[in-house]
Design an enzyme around this catalytic site. Structure first.
Site, PDB file in Angstrom:
ATOM      1  N   GLN A  89       4.109  14.139   9.740  1.00 29.81           N
ATOM      2  CA  GLN A  89       4.893  12.910   9.863  1.00 29.81           C
ATOM      3  C   GLN A  89       6.367  13.122   9.526  1.00 29.81           C
ATOM      4  O   GLN A  89       7.166  12.194   9.589  1.00 29.81           O
ATOM      5  CB  GLN A  89       4.300  11.834   8.947  1.00 29.81           C
ATOM      6  CG  GLN A  89       2.879  11.442   9.315  1.00 29.81           C
ATOM      7  CD  GLN A  89       2.212  10.569   8.262  1.00 29.81           C
ATOM      8  OE1 GLN A  89       2.789  10.251   7.232  1.00 29.81           O
ATOM      9  NE2 GLN A  89       0.975  10.185   8.524  1.00 29.81           N
ATOM     10  N   HIS A 152       3.418  10.854   4.606  1.00 28.92           N
ATOM     11  CA  HIS A 152       3.985   9.794   3.776  1.00 28.92           C
ATOM     12  C   HIS A 152       5.346  10.164   3.180  1.00 28.92           C
ATOM     13  O   HIS A 152       5.563  10.065   1.982  1.00 28.92           O
ATOM     14  CB  HIS A 152       3.014   9.396   2.668  1.00 28.92           C
ATOM     15  CG  HIS A 152       1.696   8.881   3.166  1.00 28.92           C
ATOM     16  ND1 HIS A 152       0.734   8.407   2.327  1.00 28.92           N
ATOM     17  CD2 HIS A 152       1.183   8.778   4.421  1.00 28.92           C
ATOM     18  CE1 HIS A 152      -0.321   8.025   3.035  1.00 28.92           C
ATOM     19  NE2 HIS A 152      -0.058   8.244   4.318  1.00 28.92           N
ATOM     20  N   GLU A 245       1.052  -4.059   4.064  1.00 30.89           N
ATOM     21  CA  GLU A 245       1.664  -5.140   3.287  1.00 30.89           C
ATOM     22  C   GLU A 245       3.105  -5.415   3.709  1.00 30.89           C
ATOM     23  O   GLU A 245       3.834  -4.503   4.093  1.00 30.89           O
ATOM     24  CB  GLU A 245       1.688  -4.778   1.797  1.00 30.89           C
ATOM     25  CG  GLU A 245       0.334  -4.575   1.167  1.00 30.89           C
ATOM     26  CD  GLU A 245       0.429  -4.236  -0.314  1.00 30.89           C
ATOM     27  OE1 GLU A 245      -0.622  -4.091  -0.949  1.00 30.89           O
ATOM     28  OE2 GLU A 245       1.571  -4.118  -0.839  1.00 30.89           O
ATOM     29  N   TYR A 255       4.215  -2.598  -7.167  1.00 30.43           N
ATOM     30  CA  TYR A 255       3.497  -3.176  -6.037  1.00 30.43           C
ATOM     31  C   TYR A 255       2.048  -2.708  -5.956  1.00 30.43           C
ATOM     32  O   TYR A 255       1.356  -3.011  -4.985  1.00 30.43           O
ATOM     33  CB  TYR A 255       4.286  -2.924  -4.740  1.00 30.43           C
ATOM     34  CG  TYR A 255       5.570  -3.725  -4.781  1.00 30.43           C
ATOM     35  CD1 TYR A 255       5.616  -5.028  -4.299  1.00 30.43           C
ATOM     36  CD2 TYR A 255       6.710  -3.216  -5.395  1.00 30.43           C
ATOM     37  CE1 TYR A 255       6.764  -5.791  -4.397  1.00 30.43           C
ATOM     38  CE2 TYR A 255       7.862  -3.969  -5.499  1.00 30.43           C
ATOM     39  CZ  TYR A 255       7.892  -5.258  -5.003  1.00 30.43           C
ATOM     40  OH  TYR A 255       9.019  -6.021  -5.121  1.00 30.43           O
ATOM     41  N   TYR A 266     -10.026   6.245   4.034  1.00 29.25           N
ATOM     42  CA  TYR A 266     -10.395   6.527   5.422  1.00 29.25           C
ATOM     43  C   TYR A 266     -11.845   6.985   5.540  1.00 29.25           C
ATOM     44  O   TYR A 266     -12.465   6.844   6.597  1.00 29.25           O
ATOM     45  CB  TYR A 266      -9.456   7.587   6.006  1.00 29.25           C
ATOM     46  CG  TYR A 266      -8.028   7.108   6.103  1.00 29.25           C
ATOM     47  CD1 TYR A 266      -7.672   6.092   6.981  1.00 29.25           C
ATOM     48  CD2 TYR A 266      -7.038   7.667   5.305  1.00 29.25           C
ATOM     49  CE1 TYR A 266      -6.366   5.641   7.076  1.00 29.25           C
ATOM     50  CE2 TYR A 266      -5.723   7.227   5.386  1.00 29.25           C
ATOM     51  CZ  TYR A 266      -5.396   6.218   6.274  1.00 29.25           C
ATOM     52  OH  TYR A 266      -4.103   5.766   6.356  1.00 29.25           O
TER      53      TYR A 266
END
Length: 374
Positions: A89, A152, A245, A255, A266
């Site tokens: 990513q 991430h 979210e 959070y 997963y």
């Protein structure tokens, strides 16, 4: 001869496809609209910024910074992009202009970076744009410690009205790092444009917490924008399997990831049995199942008065654009748009021309504008 014929047929199909999209009218509860294809053939475009001269900058995750001038994608990339790694990513991520860009020509890039044996991380560099090249490139932020995963990285950035830069860093796929405040992963960091901790940061007097932290407990923020009225920074983040979210980013807030979540692993195994707990900020809105949100913008233009003040969120997994009407801190309307387009929406931007701009996440990624149907 056959090769030429196949090439002509291929080009014809592309042109027919582009014409079909341009002529197609999409309907929403509030307005009918069409898509204008501004650019194509971008390799996994990730972020879009609008220059004062009317041109646009687009990042490609594969490491290129491109310019669009008068609706034409320039073939030659902008030179001087900092050294980065393209892995999983990670790659070249966000681009954002300095609030005083017109006078100082300064911009900021977020990207993945690798050092042999030490692993990968998220970096932010400051640079000056001079024609078709970057100069005075300087790294102003590096999330530490590095990690071994290629997931991430987050990377979304936004400025507040005081000129402070907010930088999202993901948990790097190692969930417990999001609750470790001596670890830069899994939170939002607030810096000055020189890379120093912003004055008034909530943990600046706590030796056990990194001074740049503004929030923590964030899994993987992929959208960030400023509210046009309140000036607060809004974000959305990916949950695991469920639990995406929308949050308002407020100083010192936790959070919750991974102590609370509306999602599961997963593998199907629960991560926690809690969706809320004391000391944790609940999301303004969540999705279950996940839509994999990416990019977000409030509509503030005059071309679609019916959408004024609505929040638009792209979706990667569910391949759509989501419109949310939010009143008094609650979502009053939620509408799915562009489902028939079948494109992974990577970024959503409010353009200076009064319309929304979109990026699609493909090896042949596109830049679209949303225009009134008439």
């Amino acid at each position: 001869m056959h090769t030429c014929r196949h090439l002509i047929i291929g080009i014809s199909l592309v042109l027919v496809s582009a014409m079909a999209i341009a002529e197609q009218t999409f309907s929403s509860d509030k307005a009918d609209f069409r898509l204008d294809t501004v650019a194509r053939n971008l390799e996994h475009p990730w972020s879009l910024a609008f220059l004062p001269d009317g041109s646009q900058l687009v990042t490609e995750r594969e490491g290129r910074l491109r310019r669009i001038e008068n609706g034409v994608l320039q073939e030659k990339p902008i030179s001087g992009v900092p050294e980065l790694v393209v892995s999983g990513q990670g790659g070249l991520l966000d681009v954002i202009l300095h609030p005083d860009f017109e006078s100082n020509h300064t911009l900021f890039l977020s990207y993945a970076h690798k050092v042999s044996r030490k692993g990968m991380t998220t970096r932010v560099a400051r640079a000056k744009l001079d024609g078709n090249q970057l100069s005075d490139v300087e790294v102003i932020f590096e999330a530490l410690p590095r990690g071994a995963t290629s997931r991430h990285f987050a990377g979304r950035m936004e400025f507040d009205r005081d000129g402070n830069l907010y930088i999202a860093v993901g948990d790097r796929g190692e969930m417990d790092r999001a609750q470790a405040t001596d670890d830069d992963a899994g939170g939002v960091h607030r810096l000055t444009t020189d890379g120093e901790p912003a004055p008034g940061n909530p943990f600046i007097d706590e030796p056990s917490v990194n001074d740049t932290f503004f929030t923590y407990g964030n899994r993987n923020i992929q959208g960030m924008t400023i509210h046009p009225e309140t000036g607060e920074i809004w974000s959305h983040e990916h949950g695991p399997k469920g639990g995406d979210e929308i949050n308002i980013i407020r100083a010192g807030n936790n959070y919750g990831w991974p102590d609370v979540t509306y999602g599961i692993d997963y593998s199907g195994v629960p991560i926690t049995d809690k969706t809320t707990m004391e000391g944790v900020t609940d999301p303004l809105h969540y999705w279950d199942p996940s839509i994999a949100p990416s990019g977000m913008a409030f509509y503030t233009g005059n071309r679609f008065p019916q959408w004024q003040g609505d929040l638009f969120v792209g979706a990667l997994k569910m391949r759509k654009l989501v419109r949310l009407k939010i009143e008094n801190g609650e979502v009053r309307e939620e509408e799915d748009l562009l489902e028939d387009l079948g494109e992974r929406i990577r970024d959503v931007r409010m353009g200076p021309d009064g319309v929304l701009w979109l990026l699609t996440d493909h090896s042949n990624g596109k830049v679209y504008r949303i225009l009134p149907a008439e």
